[in-house]
Design a protein around this motif. Structure first.
Motif, PDB file in Angstrom:
ATOM      1  N   SER A  34     -10.874  -4.399  -2.895  1.00  0.00           N
ATOM      2  CA  SER A  34     -11.738  -3.265  -2.557  1.00  0.00           C
ATOM      3  C   SER A  34     -11.847  -2.291  -3.728  1.00  0.00           C
ATOM      4  N   GLY A  35     -10.730  -2.050  -4.408  1.00  0.00           N
ATOM      5  CA  GLY A  35     -10.719  -1.084  -5.502  1.00  0.00           C
ATOM      6  C   GLY A  35     -11.589  -1.504  -6.665  1.00  0.00           C
ATOM      7  N   ILE A  93      -3.916  -1.588   6.728  1.00  0.00           N
ATOM      8  CA  ILE A  93      -4.258  -0.208   6.379  1.00  0.00           C
ATOM      9  C   ILE A  93      -3.723   0.762   7.427  1.00  0.00           C
ATOM     10  N   LEU A 138       0.829  -1.208   0.000  1.00  0.00           N
ATOM     11  CA  LEU A 138       0.000   0.000   0.000  1.00  0.00           C
ATOM     12  C   LEU A 138       0.864   1.259   0.000  1.00  0.00           C
ATOM     13  N   CYS A 190      -5.822   1.599  -2.273  1.00  0.00           N
ATOM     14  CA  CYS A 190      -6.512   0.476  -1.635  1.00  0.00           C
ATOM     15  C   CYS A 190      -5.985  -0.825  -2.231  1.00  0.00           C
ATOM     16  N   ASP A 191      -6.398  -1.958  -1.643  1.00  0.00           N
ATOM     17  CA  ASP A 191      -6.064  -3.241  -2.244  1.00  0.00           C
ATOM     18  C   ASP A 191      -6.950  -3.462  -3.466  1.00  0.00           C
ATOM     19  N   LEU A 201      -5.932   6.747   1.995  1.00  0.00           N
ATOM     20  CA  LEU A 201      -6.201   5.314   1.942  1.00  0.00           C
ATOM     21  C   LEU A 201      -7.705   5.089   2.068  1.00  0.00           C
ATOM     22  N   LEU A 202      -8.254   4.244   1.191  1.00  0.00           N
ATOM     23  CA  LEU A 202      -9.678   3.904   1.266  1.00  0.00           C
ATOM     24  C   LEU A 202      -9.908   3.044   2.502  1.00  0.00           C
ATOM     25  N   ASN A 203     -10.901   3.438   3.329  1.00  0.00           N
ATOM     26  CA  ASN A 203     -11.123   2.740   4.584  1.00  0.00           C
ATOM     27  C   ASN A 203     -12.609   2.793   4.943  1.00  0.00           C
TER      28      ASN A 203
END
Length: 355
Positions: free
Chosen positions: A242-243, A200, A162, A238-239, A186-188
């Protein structure tokens, strides 16, 4: 064939990839040729079929060379199977043309996993990068698009991955969006420091420390899914699991909104009149939401440019992906990213708790 200069790029196109077939691929390449007249193409695939299709596009014929490939990577094919057939498939040969210096970039609408695996083996990784990441520009309500990665190349990522994605995404944003210090998040599942997985939170801690004195980014922490298109962030990391879900959800929502508006405007005579009055605005909305206007994701971290077109892209979408590849070649993106990576020594950026 000779090596291609960046000011007159040659793009290798997997003409057999994509859900819509060869005719749409050729129409898209022809459209890209009109928008980028200095670009030339290596059309890879079934030579007799491509030559027959080129009869409808005489201008493209003058700027193209056909490279025969007897095989095609199927959409359901496993990457390990595709790799074994790389030397005989249109996708594998298109990537090899980049490796050999005959093309400056490769574009394919085929199997994403196979494309990533072949590209990683043929083009290698840039120093300091463990895995490539699939990045794309998505529309926002702000002044710029947003760079989002990873969109499906890596379903599982650790904190180090990441962090590397953040560095590559920021380098891409500086080139594609002309930003000196991109805002990175970071997307969370929340914006609080304690939210999210261990990976994350670990990546966030590393980026927060590194951004202060080593990385040319503004790390702003976490962003939730409902703020992807707000324009508040320039790079979202993001991973790939998820993306990819986030990307497909956004595309589906865009189609839902467009279809809902179409249905509403057809519901009555008064609605039809309202549509005629508001048609310029609704057309602007449709263009902004149409994924074909933002098609073309790039594998960042490779020693060459490979662009993934959406499998269901229409003629416009194919042309957009090719245009993105041509721009990246002209901007010398790979060299710039390599320079950024060397400048910040991403390989030396520690991840807390790493061995």
């Amino acid at each position: 064939m000779r090596e291609t200069p960046i000011d007159a790029p040659v793009i290798a196109v997997d003409a057999m990839g994509g859900d819509e077939g060869l005719a749409v691929m050729l129409a898209g390449v022809a459209r890209a040729r009109r928008s980028h007249p200095g670009t030339r193409f290596l059309l890879v695939g079934d030579e007799p079929a491509i030559l027959a299709g080129l009869k409808k596009h005489p201008n493209l014929s003058q700027a193209s060379e056909v490279v025969h490939a007897p095989g095609v990577v199927e959409s359901s094919e496993k990457p390990t199977q595709a790799i074994r057939r790389a030397k005989t498939t249109s996708m594998g040969i298109a990537i090899d043309l980049v490796k050999q210096g005959h093309a400056a970039a490769a574009v394919s609408a085929g199997n994403t996993g196979a494309l990533m695996a072949m590209a990683k083996i043929a083009l290698r990784m840039l120093p300091g990068i463990d895995r490539p990441a699939l990045a794309a520009l998505l529309p926002t309500l702000g002044d710029n698009d947003v760079v989002m990665l990873d969109l499906g190349a890596n379903t599982e990522c650790d904190a180090r991955n990441l962090v590397q994605f953040a560095v590559m995404g920021a380098a891409y944003a500086r080139t594609a969006l002309d930003l000196a210090r991109p805002r990175v998040a970071l997307l969370n599942i929340g914006t609080e420091d304690q939210k999210g997985t261990d990976e994350i939170r670990e990546a966030a801690a590393t980026l927060k420390d590194a951004a202060a004195d080593r990385l040319p980014i503004d790390f702003i922490g976490f962003v939730e899914g409902d703020r992807l298109a707000s324009g508040e962030v320039d790079v979202i990391v993001c991973d790939g699991f998820s993306g990819n879900i986030a990307l497909k959800t956004a595309e589906g929502t865009a189609r839902f909104v467009a279809d809902l508006l179409k249905r509403a405007f057809r519901s009555s005579a008064r609605s039809k009149l309202g549509f005629l009055i508001s048609r310029p605005a609704t057309q602007l909305l449709r263009d902004h939401l149409d994924p074909n206007n933002h098609n073309g994701a790039i594998f960042l971290g490779l020693g060459g440019i490979v662009v993934k077109s959406h499998g269901s892209a229409n003629e416009l979408g194919v042309a957009t992906a090719i245009g993105a590849a041509a721009k990246m070649v002209r901007d010398d993106l790979t060299r710039r990213i390599a320079a950024d990576l060397a400048g910040v020594a991403v390989a030396a950026v520690p991840v807390r708790g790493a061995a």
